[in-house]
Every structure is written in structure tokens, then in C-alpha cells.
Design an enzyme around this catalytic site. Structure first.
Site, short mmCIF file in Angstrom:
data_model
loop_
_atom_site.label_atom_id
_atom_site.label_comp_id
_atom_site.label_asym_id
_atom_site.label_seq_id
_atom_site.Cartn_x
_atom_site.Cartn_y
_atom_site.Cartn_z
CB CYS A 112 45.74 43.69 49.58
SG CYS A 112 45.35 45.28 48.87
CG HIS A 252 44.70 40.83 46.82
ND1 HIS A 252 43.50 41.40 47.17
CD2 HIS A 252 45.52 41.86 46.46
CE1 HIS A 252 43.60 42.71 47.04
NE2 HIS A 252 44.80 43.02 46.61
CG ASN A 282 42.72 45.82 45.23
OD1 ASN A 282 42.22 45.27 46.22
ND2 ASN A 282 43.99 46.13 45.15
#
Ligand code: UT7
Length: 327
Positions: A112, A252, A282
């Protein structure tokens, strides 16, 4: 000399998977997902569509928006943990698909935090004065490694990505600073157990479902809340800025509660933070460049604005970046 972002683009597949549809697949409900994560829906690729297809769309859009020819691209860096193939980088597939005949390139695996890692790498290549234009893309096909019978993970992730072009600037703008971190002791809490050299694919790994994402959500959550907040505050402090100086914070997008913790730590208002987790979930390396392109399209960044990025992910990886917006 610094490296400046001169174009942004994104790609989201058009197939939508809502919380209500997930209710029919696993034991979950829309209210739980929204309250615990902030997610309402996510996008999934269509059959046959892979990471390089999304990345090539992004690459072609970057060329179109910047008016550059494919020959102008010197290097292609793709942040992804879901490459099309184990051998042959996604960058190679994108190079061919967009016809970037002069480019070399590679994939970078930072989960990520991958896009921030890639941005720093691309910036350093541009700052070396050897490369005039770097194409940096963060993109993941998370649906290819998600078990849609596991409610701990399937509600969280989606497919998509975005990217930027980096070019030299001699103005007082561009990528000002980055703090990037890595702690492999976190590797047991978030990973895909098989399919690599440690546990090559076998009938056993397939029947044990070891090719899907495993996550100890609670532990990852605890680390993410602390580390993303710490590293966001640290980069502001290190550069003599406070929350008031930040025009936009793009974190993020893993969990709205993690984002809120970082926002509060940096003393930012809700208006200073870009959140689109409700639409896409996500997308791993995709979240920051997707949000950046949306923010630019919505006119939320003007020349001279201070932009703060921060991420946390598998590895563990985490980091922050400060950018003086220049276009
Ligand atoms: O981007 C890479 C990094 N990844 C992350 O940052 C993700 C970090 N982790 C998280 O975001 C959160 O830990 C989750 C969203 C994954 C889970 O939220 P949580 O508040 O930590 O929930 P929990 O794991 O503590 O579970 C609470 C309860 C449990 O039931 P009991 O034991 O209290 O009876 C779970 O079994 O919620 C249950 N649960 C669910 N219920 C409905 C877990 N998943 C679900 C679900 N739907 N999908």
C-alpha cells in the site's frame, strides 16, 4: 533541481461491487462495513482484464493529457503487488502497450506504500538529470488475490490505479521531501503465503487457499494508526510546517478510522483531507494516485499549494511525502 508532477490520470474498472452485494456472499452487512471502514462499494476488473491493462489505460491517459509522445517517456515504474505475471514486469507489458520505445522500467513492490516508494524512486532518477520524464503508476488488481468467502478481507479491497508524469523543475516546487520506512517484522500479519519461491504453487497451497491475502486486521490496524499518524506529523515537523500550511492531505485509503487518526495528529480539518474510500475501497498501490487525480480534476490543488501524502501497508511499509504543487 527537483522533480515535479506534470500530469495525473487514473483508471477504475466499471464493474461495481456494493456492500449489499457482499451481504449475499459472506456473513456481513452494509452498516458494519461502513462503520468500521467507511467503504460503500469497490470496483472489480472484468474477466480477462489484468493489472497491465489498467496501467496501460493510465499510461495512455497521461500521454494524452500531457501532449507527450510515447517516445518522450524515459522510464516506467509500476508500483504493484499484483503483476500480470511472476516473470516479466508489468512495466514491460505497459511499455509495449503504450509504445514507449525509449523507456526502460521495472515493477516495485511496496504494497500500500508502493506509490510513494515509486514516486521517490522516480523523483531521484529525474533529479539525477539523466532522465527527463518518468511515468510512475500505482495499480493493483486485488480481486485476483482475494478470497470472496473471507469476510475479513473481501470487504476491504478493490481494483484500480492511477499515475503521474515526473519532470524536472527549477522552480520552487515539486517533491520536497519523503520519509520512507520498512519493518519486515510485520510480514507475518499481512501477506500472501504461497506462490513465491518460499512456497511454490502446489495442489496443497491451492487447497489451503494460500494464494489469497491473509491479514490479521486488528494488529495491522494498530500499527497503521500509529505509524501513518507519526510519519505524517514527522515530515511536517522536519520541514518546519504545521497542519495549517497543508492545503491537502491525501492518505492511503485503507480505513477511514486510520485516516481520521492521522488527520487529528496533524491537526488538520476534515476539509483538508481527501477521502474517496467510500467509492473504491482499498486499491493498495492505487489509492493515492487515484485520489490525486480526482483532487486535481476537482480543482483542489493550485500552483504553490502544499500537498501531504502518507501511506501504510504490508511489509510493513509506511511513509510520507511533501509536495509543493507546481502545475
Ligand atoms: O492497506 C493495508 C493495510 N491494511 C489495513 O490498514 C487494514 C487494517 N485493519 C482494519 O482496517 C480493521 O482491523 C478491519 C476493518 C479489517 C476490521 O475492523 P475491526 O474494528 O478491527 O474489527 P475486528 O477485527 O476487531 O472484529 C470485530 C468483530 C468480530 O466479531 P467478535 O469477535 O467481536 O464477535 C469479527 O468477527 O467484527 C467481526 N467481523 C465482521 N462482522 C461483519 C469481522 N469482519 C466482519 C465483517 N462483517 N466483514
Amino acid at each position: 533541481m527537483k522533480a515535479n508532477i506534470t500530469a495525473t490520470a487514473k483508471y477504475l474498472p466499471d464493474r461495481v461491487l456494493t456492500n449489499f452485494e457482499l451481504e449475499k456472499i459472506v456473513d456481513t452487512d452494509d452498516e458494519w462495513i461502513r462503520a468500521r471502514t467507511g467503504i460503500e462499494e469497490r470496483r472489480l476488473v472484468n474477466d480477462g482484464e489484468a493489472t497491465s491493462h489498467m496501467a496501460s489505460h493510465i499510461g495512455l491517459k497521461l500521454l494524452e493529457k500531457s501532449g507527450k509522445s510515447p517516445d518522450d517517456i524515459d522510464v516506467i515504474i509500476i508500483a504493484t503487488c499484483t503483476p500480470d505475471l511472476i516473470v516479466v514486469s508489468t512495466a514491460a507489458l505497459v511499455q509495449e502497450k503504450i509504445g514507449a520505445q525509449n523507456a526502460w522500467g521495472f515493477d516495485l513492490m511496496g504494497a500500500c506504500t508502493g506509490f510513494i516508494y515509486a514516486l521517490e524512486t522516480g523523483a531521484k532518477l529525474v533529479e539525477s538529470n539523466q532522465y527527463k520524464c518518468a511515468m510512475v503508476i500505482g495499480v493493483d488488481t486485488m480481486s485476483s488475490i482475494i478470497d470472496y468467502t473471507d469476510r475479513n478481507t473481501c470487504i476491504l479491497f478493490g481494483d484500480g490505479g492511477g499515475g503521474v508524469l515526473l519532470e524536472p523543475t527549477t522552480q520552487n516546487d515539486g517533491l520536497l521531501d519523503a520519509i520512507l520506512q520498512l519493518d519486515g517484522s510485520g510480514s507475518t500479519y499481512l501477506n500472501v503465503p504461497a506462490g513465491g519461491s518460499l512456497r511454490p504453487t502446489s495442489e496443497e497451497t491451492v487447497s489451503n487457499k494460500q494464494h489469497y491475502v491473509y491479514q490479521d486486521g486488528k494488529t495491522v490496524f494498530k500499527f497503521a494508526v500509529k505509524k501513518m499518524a507519526d510519519v505524517s506529523a514527522e515530515i511536517l515537523d522536519k520541514n518546519g510546517f504545521s497542519g495549517e500550511d497543508v492545503k491537502l492531505f491525501i492518505p492511503h485509503q485503507a480505513n477511514k478510522r486510520i485516516i481520521d487518526a492521522a488527520r487529528k495528529r496533524c491537526k488538520l480539518s476534515e476539509e483538508q483531507v481527501y477521502i474517496n474510500i467510500q467509492k473504491y475501497g482499498n486499491t493498495t498501490a492505487g489509492t493515492i494516485p487515484i485520489a490525486l487525480d480526482e483532487a486535481v480534476n476537482e480543482g483542489r490543488l493550485e500552483k504553490g499549494d502544499l500537498l501531504l501524502l502518507a501511506a501504510f501497508g504490508g511489509g510493513f511499509t509506511w511513509g510520507s511525502m511533501l509536495i509543493r504543487w507546481g502545475v
